[in-house]
Enzyme design. Sequence first.
Site, PDB file in Angstrom:
ATOM      1  N   CYS A   2       0.861  -1.178   0.000  1.00 34.80           N
ATOM      2  CA  CYS A   2       0.000   0.000   0.000  1.00 34.80           C
ATOM      3  C   CYS A   2       0.899   1.230   0.000  1.00 34.80           C
ATOM      4  O   CYS A   2       2.121   1.124   0.147  1.00 34.80           O
ATOM      5  CB  CYS A   2      -0.863   0.044   1.259  1.00 34.80           C
ATOM      6  SG  CYS A   2      -1.952  -1.393   1.439  1.00 34.80           S
ATOM      7  N   GLY A  30      -0.762   0.609  -4.949  1.00 34.04           N
ATOM      8  CA  GLY A  30      -2.051  -0.006  -4.664  1.00 34.04           C
ATOM      9  C   GLY A  30      -3.122   0.575  -5.541  1.00 34.04           C
ATOM     10  O   GLY A  30      -3.214   1.796  -5.675  1.00 34.04           O
ATOM     11  N   ASN A 104       0.844   0.892   5.781  1.00 33.46           N
ATOM     12  CA  ASN A 104       1.519   0.106   4.755  1.00 33.46           C
ATOM     13  C   ASN A 104       2.311  -0.991   5.450  1.00 33.46           C
ATOM     14  O   ASN A 104       3.135  -0.695   6.315  1.00 33.46           O
ATOM     15  CB  ASN A 104       2.441   1.005   3.931  1.00 33.46           C
ATOM     16  CG  ASN A 104       3.302   0.233   2.942  1.00 33.46           C
ATOM     17  OD1 ASN A 104       4.393   0.673   2.591  1.00 33.46           O
ATOM     18  ND2 ASN A 104       2.849  -0.916   2.480  1.00 33.46           N
ATOM     19  N   GLY A 105       2.068  -2.251   5.049  1.00 30.53           N
ATOM     20  CA  GLY A 105       2.772  -3.376   5.666  1.00 30.53           C
ATOM     21  C   GLY A 105       1.779  -4.397   6.188  1.00 30.53           C
ATOM     22  O   GLY A 105       0.567  -4.192   6.103  1.00 30.53           O
ATOM     23  N   TYR A 245      11.432  -4.294  -7.414  1.00 29.87           N
ATOM     24  CA  TYR A 245      10.178  -4.202  -8.165  1.00 29.87           C
ATOM     25  C   TYR A 245       9.252  -3.076  -7.729  1.00 29.87           C
ATOM     26  O   TYR A 245       8.709  -2.355  -8.554  1.00 29.87           O
ATOM     27  CB  TYR A 245       9.416  -5.533  -8.034  1.00 29.87           C
ATOM     28  CG  TYR A 245       7.999  -5.495  -8.547  1.00 29.87           C
ATOM     29  CD1 TYR A 245       7.747  -5.576  -9.911  1.00 29.87           C
ATOM     30  CD2 TYR A 245       6.918  -5.368  -7.680  1.00 29.87           C
ATOM     31  CE1 TYR A 245       6.444  -5.524 -10.399  1.00 29.87           C
ATOM     32  CE2 TYR A 245       5.615  -5.318  -8.163  1.00 29.87           C
ATOM     33  CZ  TYR A 245       5.381  -5.404  -9.521  1.00 29.87           C
ATOM     34  OH  TYR A 245       4.113  -5.342  -9.994  1.00 29.87           O
ATOM     35  N   SER A 286       8.873  -2.613 -14.928  1.00 25.17           N
ATOM     36  CA  SER A 286       9.763  -2.838 -13.789  1.00 25.17           C
ATOM     37  C   SER A 286      11.090  -3.501 -14.166  1.00 25.17           C
ATOM     38  O   SER A 286      12.029  -3.481 -13.386  1.00 25.17           O
ATOM     39  CB  SER A 286       9.048  -3.638 -12.707  1.00 25.17           C
ATOM     40  OG  SER A 286       8.456  -4.763 -13.297  1.00 25.17           O
ATOM     41  N   CYS A 385       5.962 -14.003   1.448  1.00 28.16           N
ATOM     42  CA  CYS A 385       6.235 -12.792   2.228  1.00 28.16           C
ATOM     43  C   CYS A 385       5.111 -12.601   3.240  1.00 28.16           C
ATOM     44  O   CYS A 385       3.940 -12.656   2.870  1.00 28.16           O
ATOM     45  CB  CYS A 385       6.288 -11.580   1.295  1.00 28.16           C
ATOM     46  SG  CYS A 385       6.424 -10.014   2.201  1.00 28.16           S
ATOM     47  N   CYS A 436      15.882  -7.068   4.251  1.00 29.17           N
ATOM     48  CA  CYS A 436      15.125  -8.319   4.299  1.00 29.17           C
ATOM     49  C   CYS A 436      15.275  -9.022   2.956  1.00 29.17           C
ATOM     50  O   CYS A 436      15.110  -8.418   1.899  1.00 29.17           O
ATOM     51  CB  CYS A 436      13.647  -8.042   4.562  1.00 29.17           C
ATOM     52  SG  CYS A 436      12.625  -9.537   4.513  1.00 29.17           S
TER      53      CYS A 436
HETATM   54  S1  SF4 Z   1      12.199  -8.900   0.943  1.00 30.87           S
HETATM   55 FE1  SF4 Z   1      11.095  -9.398   2.836  1.00 30.87          FE
HETATM   56  S2  SF4 Z   1       9.540  -7.825   3.048  1.00 30.87           S
HETATM   57 FE2  SF4 Z   1      10.292  -7.748   0.935  1.00 30.87          FE
HETATM   58  S3  SF4 Z   1       8.917  -9.035  -0.263  1.00 30.87           S
HETATM   59 FE3  SF4 Z   1      10.616 -10.340   0.391  1.00 30.87          FE
HETATM   60  S4  SF4 Z   1       9.929 -11.252   2.348  1.00 30.87           S
HETATM   61 FE4  SF4 Z   1       8.603  -9.502   1.904  1.00 30.87          FE
END
Ligand code: SF4
Length: 454
Positions: A2, A30, A104-105, A245, A286, A385, A436
């Site tokens: 989002c 979004g 967002n999240g 992306y 992208s 994710c 991440c």
């Molecule tokens: S890097 Fe982490 S937060 Fe980003 S899409 Fe992958 S699992 Fe989700």
Amino acid sequence: MCGVFGAFSRDGRPVLEDIYLGLFALQHRGQESAGLSWIEGGVARSIKGMGLVHNAISQGMVSSIPARAAIGHVRYSTCGDSILQNAQPLTINYAKGPVAIAHNGNLTNSGGIMRYLEDRGAIFQSTSDTEVILHLMAHQSHKMPLDALMDALRRIRGAFSLVVLLEDRLIAARDPWGFRPLIMGERDGVVYFSSESCALDMVGARPVRDVEPGEVIVVDRSSVSSLRIPVKPRRGFLCSFEFVYFARPDSVIDGISVYDARKNLGRRLAKRCPVKADLVAGMPDSGTVAALGYAEEARCPFEMAIVRNRYVGRTFIQPTQRVREAGVKVKLNPNPSVLSGKEVVVIDDSIVRGTTASRVVNLMRSAGASKVHLRIASPPVRFPCYYGIDTPSSEELAAARFDLDQLTEEVGADSLAYITQEDLLNAIGAPEGRLCTACFSGEYMEDDANGIDL
Ligand code: SF4
């Protein structure tokens, strides 16, 4: 995923039109619903609707409302259905006053909190995880609203970049792991918060700084102050997929240009898995910037071999497989005058479900390409994710279902190759232990590996 946007005017200038413009710049985050909220006469008010910003919100209505503080949201559902009830911002008018919140999240412990609160009489209006924050606040109604919010933020886990309106304050908060971006800007006495810096550009604001992981910034008429969520993470988890992306290439996240990162990914790809070809093409949009990086490194011409119908949305973020498939068919057209008789290397940002990749390879062959080599500017996405991107189970992920040879056959390419996780980290260039990569590596935050509530 989002997008959130907030504005607070010190001198009382109306800001709703700025929110509207900011949401336009965040539309890529979004497309299912959009909304904005402000507080008027002690009551939280909203305009929300389904679809793109211009469908969901009437610009005429927005420009006539004299709110000095407001927040907005564009939604792509990763928790809860794609229905108006779940459109944000969410608002309540509880014992301690009005509250509006945009998120967002994804929270990883919202289910457990929801059950806990329902056992104590809470009635949830939506199926969105964001609502648990409001209920946690209402549950602490003996506290002042800001204290109740801080208490709620201490209890939640996972990804949250928030903008919140409390009576006469605008608040921005970012989770202690820093999953999702959130940046502060300023123009002529108006303080802004945005998911991405491109929306600050849209309203003519200069970026001031990123909201830090674990930071809560409170803006009122006389001050801007910074508080801390009392949770100590073992390491950072800034989403690397934002660079691959999701974010716009003209955005800067935590001081890193998305454009530069994406171009570096293409360069690394050319070094990691070179292939002889007559031309380089990018999967629009992208894959385009990575393709430029690849072409530069490989010294091979970049061509617009696939033309995108710009009036069709991003296929990956449509909510159902059926809509996604239809979306790919109407979205991309190969250019025969470029492709006829040519060996082409196509750069895509990622392969998630594989729908777009196989479709594009077919389209290129039917437009006359003699060979189609697919190169992916991220490692294989093998894990779901839990932090706000819609990849809910491994069964849907092409790289989890097939090994490399099978997947090459599945998408119909002459060859297929990816960059490594090391390439990804080096190309983005964030400090060690900051990014991440869980969807590539399966290394989740603390106890999230089972995808269950904490
Ligand atoms: S890097 Fe982490 S937060 Fe980003 S899409 Fe992958 S699992 Fe989700």
